[in-house]
Design a protein around this motif. Sequence first.
Motif, short mmCIF file in Angstrom:
data_model
loop_
_atom_site.label_atom_id
_atom_site.label_comp_id
_atom_site.label_asym_id
_atom_site.label_seq_id
_atom_site.Cartn_x
_atom_site.Cartn_y
_atom_site.Cartn_z
N HIS B 293 47.00 34.06 70.10
CA HIS B 293 47.61 33.17 71.07
C HIS B 293 49.12 33.38 71.09
O HIS B 293 49.65 34.12 70.26
N GLY B 294 49.75 32.80 72.06
CA GLY B 294 51.18 33.05 72.22
C GLY B 294 51.86 32.03 73.10
O GLY B 294 51.31 30.98 73.44
N LEU B 295 53.08 32.38 73.45
CA LEU B 295 53.92 31.45 74.21
C LEU B 295 54.87 32.26 75.06
O LEU B 295 55.39 33.29 74.62
N PHE B 296 55.08 31.80 76.28
CA PHE B 296 56.11 32.40 77.12
C PHE B 296 56.93 31.28 77.71
O PHE B 296 56.39 30.30 78.21
N SER B 297 58.25 31.44 77.66
CA SER B 297 59.12 30.38 78.15
C SER B 297 60.27 31.00 78.92
O SER B 297 60.82 32.02 78.50
N ILE B 298 60.63 30.37 80.01
CA ILE B 298 61.76 30.86 80.79
C ILE B 298 62.70 29.68 81.04
O ILE B 298 62.27 28.59 81.44
N GLY B 299 63.97 29.90 80.75
CA GLY B 299 64.94 28.83 80.94
C GLY B 299 66.19 29.36 81.60
O GLY B 299 66.27 30.53 81.97
N LEU B 300 67.20 28.51 81.72
CA LEU B 300 68.43 28.93 82.38
C LEU B 300 69.25 29.88 81.52
O LEU B 300 70.00 30.70 82.03
N LEU B 301 69.14 29.76 80.22
CA LEU B 301 69.94 30.58 79.33
C LEU B 301 69.19 31.82 78.87
O LEU B 301 69.74 32.91 78.81
N SER B 302 67.92 31.66 78.55
CA SER B 302 67.18 32.79 77.99
C SER B 302 65.69 32.62 78.23
O SER B 302 65.22 31.55 78.63
N SER B 303 64.96 33.69 77.98
CA SER B 303 63.50 33.64 78.02
C SER B 303 62.94 33.99 76.66
O SER B 303 63.54 34.77 75.92
N HIS B 304 61.79 33.38 76.33
CA HIS B 304 61.20 33.57 75.02
C HIS B 304 59.78 34.09 75.19
O HIS B 304 59.07 33.70 76.12
N LEU B 305 59.36 34.91 74.24
CA LEU B 305 57.97 35.36 74.22
C LEU B 305 57.54 35.44 72.78
O LEU B 305 58.26 35.99 71.94
N SER B 306 56.37 34.86 72.46
CA SER B 306 55.87 35.04 71.11
C SER B 306 54.37 35.27 71.17
O SER B 306 53.69 34.80 72.09
N PHE B 307 53.89 36.01 70.20
CA PHE B 307 52.49 36.40 70.18
C PHE B 307 52.05 36.55 68.74
O PHE B 307 52.79 37.09 67.92
N GLU B 308 50.85 36.07 68.44
CA GLU B 308 50.37 36.18 67.06
C GLU B 308 48.86 36.31 67.07
O GLU B 308 48.20 35.93 68.04
N GLY B 309 48.34 36.81 65.97
CA GLY B 309 46.89 36.94 65.90
C GLY B 309 46.45 37.75 64.71
O GLY B 309 47.28 38.24 63.93
N PRO B 310 45.16 37.91 64.56
CA PRO B 310 44.65 38.65 63.41
C PRO B 310 44.61 40.15 63.70
O PRO B 310 44.27 40.56 64.81
N ILE B 311 44.94 40.92 62.68
CA ILE B 311 44.69 42.35 62.75
C ILE B 311 43.30 42.58 62.15
O ILE B 311 42.52 43.38 62.63
N LYS B 312 43.03 41.83 61.09
CA LYS B 312 41.67 41.77 60.56
C LYS B 312 41.44 40.32 60.17
O LYS B 312 42.17 39.77 59.34
N LYS B 313 40.45 39.70 60.74
CA LYS B 313 40.26 38.26 60.54
C LYS B 313 40.17 37.91 59.07
O LYS B 313 39.53 38.60 58.29
#
Lengths: 334, 868
Positions: B293-313
């Motif tokens: 799962h992850g997150l994407f955010s856009i604002g007036l100053l900056s944009s953010h992106l994050s992503f995480e998950g298993p490589i091997k559960k």
Amino acid sequence: MKRHIYILALAIASLLAASCDKEIGTVDFNEQPRLIINSLMTANDTANFVELHLTGNTETKPVKGAQVRIFVNGSLSEEITSDSSTYMIKSQFESGDKVKIEAKADKYEASAEVVVPDTVEVLSIDSVEVVMYDKYHYAQHFMRYFIRIKDLSALSETKYYRLSVTQEVTTVGGYGVYDGIVDHVSYYTYLNHEYAYSSDIALSEGEIKKENNFEDIDDIDMVENVFNYYGLFRSSYFKNGEYTLAIDIKEPYYRSEGYAENIQFEIRSIPRSEYFYLQAITSFQNYEEGYALSPTPIVPSNVNGGTGIFSVSAMAKAVVTRDLLKIKKGAKIW
Amino acid sequence: MLMFLLSHTMSMAQDPKYTLVYGEEVELKKPIVIAPSDKRPIKTILDEQLKNTDIDYKITAKHILLFKKKPTPATIKTNYQFHGYVMDSKSHESLIGANVYCPLLSTGCTTNAYGYFSIPLPEGEYDVTISYMGYEPEHAKIKLSGNTFKNVMLNESLKLPEVIVESDRPDTGSRSTRMSAMTISPQQIMSTPAILGEADVLKSLQILPGVQQGMSGTNAISVRGGSSDQNLYLLDGVMLYNVNHFLGMASAFMPEATKHIDFYSASFPARYGGRLSSIVDVRTKDGDMQNFHGLFSIGLLSSHLSFEGPIKKERTSFFLSARRSYAGWLMSIMAKQDDDQLKSMDLYFYDINAKLSHKLSNNDRLYLGFYQGRDGFYEEFRSENERYYNGESLTDKSGCDLSLKFGNTLLNARWNHIFSPSVFGNIMVGYNQFKMYINNKNFYNDDFFISNYNSGVNDLTAQIDLDHHTFRNHHIKFGGGYTMHHFKPETQTNRYTESEVSDGATTKTDNKSTSAGEESDGHEFYAYIDDDMNLSDRWQFNAGLRALMFSVPNKTYPAIEPRLSLCHNLGGGLRAKASYSVMHQYAHMLTTSTQLSLPSDLWVPINDKIKPISADQWAVGLTYDRWKGIELQIEAYWKEMHNLIEYRDGAGFSGSSIGWSDKVSSGNGRSYGIELMARKSIGRTTGSVSYTLSKSTRQFSDGSISNGERYPFEFDHRHTFNILAMFKATKSIDLNATWYFATGGYTTISTQQTKYIFPQQNNGGQIFNDANQCGSSELYDVEYYDFGKRNNYKMKPSHCLNLSVDFHKQLKHSERIWNISVMNVYNNKNQDMLYTEIYKDKSGRKFRKMKQFTLMTIVPSASLTYKF
């Protein structure tokens, strides 16, 4: 560099945060005036003086008729007064002397004390012609002088110095020739105090330099030239108590009649208080009235009970003379 | 016990030679009868008749002595360790500071920085409660007949938590031994309104008692009278030197990457050191071991992106987060309209956080972490000019490229190992670099001038930390480490190439020069031990000791730092606390502005002339948490700081750092105050109200600053008041507000005019147009501003209200959050900077006018976030 970083800060602030300037009103802090003692004297000089003023809310006031006492090594050397704000000092000082001033005017009193530093020893002077480019990319001819100095007292503690240069150039103003011989000639002399120091680590204090510090470059850059207006340097750059200054002086413009040149290098050993005082005065170059993000230059004072600077420096001179005049009285022209 | 012997004659028809003798302590429930016909040996008869009694006997020549048997010792139960990890049930992210509590024995602990816990319990069966804010508590039945390992999974709570589980949590919170310590939750960070909607870790610290904020909108913090370089910022255990972007508008810590933050302003645990005033220990997420799962955010100053998950559960996971600003693109568009020579321009910052987590076994876990943050500015100018030379048309090309970059790069590798059920170890190696460089290139046709300027500091760290939990009333932590600091204050390289045409020949010259500041290495060794003890039901004591040594060329500075905290439970939810800490600091930041974080700020180490700065801090306080979810606390502190470093008056602005120790002065600082805070942590409305009454001063007795007199520190706000309110209006709307009020800090302004005298200068002209020649022709004087003493003017009080609203909407595969915020809602013009100027009216009369600069007026913003 620092000035431009503050410009950057203001740009960010303006873009992002809608900053604003606002006038609050007129103020008078009703502070008690303080006696200002200003004196930059030279050891073994007969033309020293002290300036006295009073601080004020909007302007200073000259102090006339004050009682000024000068002590040398604890003994009263002279007691003077003056009908102007300038008090001429006849006492002569030498390296190692402890010099003290006490000034009293009406209800205002102040005093200051300083120890006269040792002079440097000028070991040698060499020179070489160099070519550098100004901002218009025109070649300029300079004479680079290497002045080797020595100060053994710098081995035990940091010492401070100030360099000034006086270049006296004599050129031919006009002349008359009779029968192929110069009959009469008039000369014109001008003085120049400018010099460049971009190749000198101590004088440039490690600051970033453009092609040379001689000409101001349009400030489209983040990096700016910070002039060392008073030629201040420290013994931190010395090795074994010795150092070689590298100073560039512009050659006089070419004239067919030639010119004579007398260059006097004055290297003063100054007290620490004078060094930091003049450093702060230099910083006024970066201080702009009304530019709120500019850092505040607090000028230090070594005056007790008042403000100002009281200093005695010890000067060493090095003189270079060149006589390239072709037109002299009696000279054969053709 | 005295024995009273009573003689009884036994009826012993068979053998009348024995007399029965026994004392009062012997209780014969039945008389001893030996029948004459009983031919068995007397011993056998007595064994039979005294069976199942507590009476023993001894037969002598003529007597039978009866006495009470010695009681057999009761069975002593063996202690076993109940240990394991507490994790989020969905992501398997370890939870720091989760409570593990055994009500039967009134004992418990909290998970450490890696989610690990270990409690010594006697053999037996117990109900254990594991809880963490924002999660449903878990009740586990355990049967201890040996050391028991268990990974506890907690489910996120859909409703607000209603149970507060008691625990003697050792590190932060009202029930800990420590005081002046707090844990900041990621939720609080996201809820604290921030400039342009950019949620920020440091902004959430600014509302805490004892923390003074600087210029409005910036991250500058002063903790209990300390300067900004006295705060230790740790990212997963590695120190960061410069944590600010955009001169302090945003910080290096991305909220979406942050898992846990501990903040200490006193009562510092012995494992921390190196800074005087505060510890900000930020831990980042490990990565979801189960799902992507992850997150994407856009604002007036900056944009953010994050992503995480298993490589091997269940084994290996990753976490990646990045953000970039784009304010410079807008500036570039505007600037290009004014200047056709401007080819390109940008002003930006970015952060990247990455982490790899691998579980080798229940006993071993490995982590690799990376962080990079940068601020950058660049511009390119190009121009072409036509000219004629000898009838020929020529084109001269010239240009300028300028680039400024600064920031941190951080790498770390960690190994968590469970040496035994009662000993947990963390071994870490880390590398941190802070660098600033400026690259400037000017060219004119084939001639060019290039200068490079860089400064920075590199650290290489190795450390080991061990948690020892064997004894129920002792939680011992110990460890040690080594850090090599390499300081490189300034290096500058210039190169220019030029050609000269003379008599038809072209001569090319190439010159290069390098000058460098004083590079130096500092070697820091330390070892520590810390024991959190339950002396009784009412008394807790934490005793810590940190021993360290900092070695620089020609000098070594050893130091001992005691860290003591005492807590007395007065009953009814009231606790009294006291603490004493000693801290040392071996590096300083030379700066010309304590309000703005500047790239020109230089970190320099102590040397053989400049001693380490140190601080002694005493604190006492009371906490009260009788009511569920409400915590009250009052603290008083006194802090003495020694060997503080400041630029001497006039020394800060010119020149390089070479010989910097000549330009600074050493002095002391004093800070004291009282802090009150009320905090509500459960319910629809949560938040805090705090008030601080404090004073902070400095003194440099050598006279080089303010004539040696004590003067107020610029962050010396006598009264500070902070309110944070978070209201869950509905399931999908959150309202957040902060309001702060502070009486004015101090600044240096010109209050009078004075005269300065100066000699002839080397540029032939004069700095000041109105300079007069006085006395000798070589000296000039000018009337100008006199700034007198440092921090000579107290500014007006400042206050600011910030509001934000979050609108949550659950979509099919994601959650959408709109954030609308307004900073400085009622547009208060705080005095961020003050200055005076002299004006003349038409009649020539002079006036002194005062002006103020406000950094932040009303600033609305919006941002959009998707969580998937």
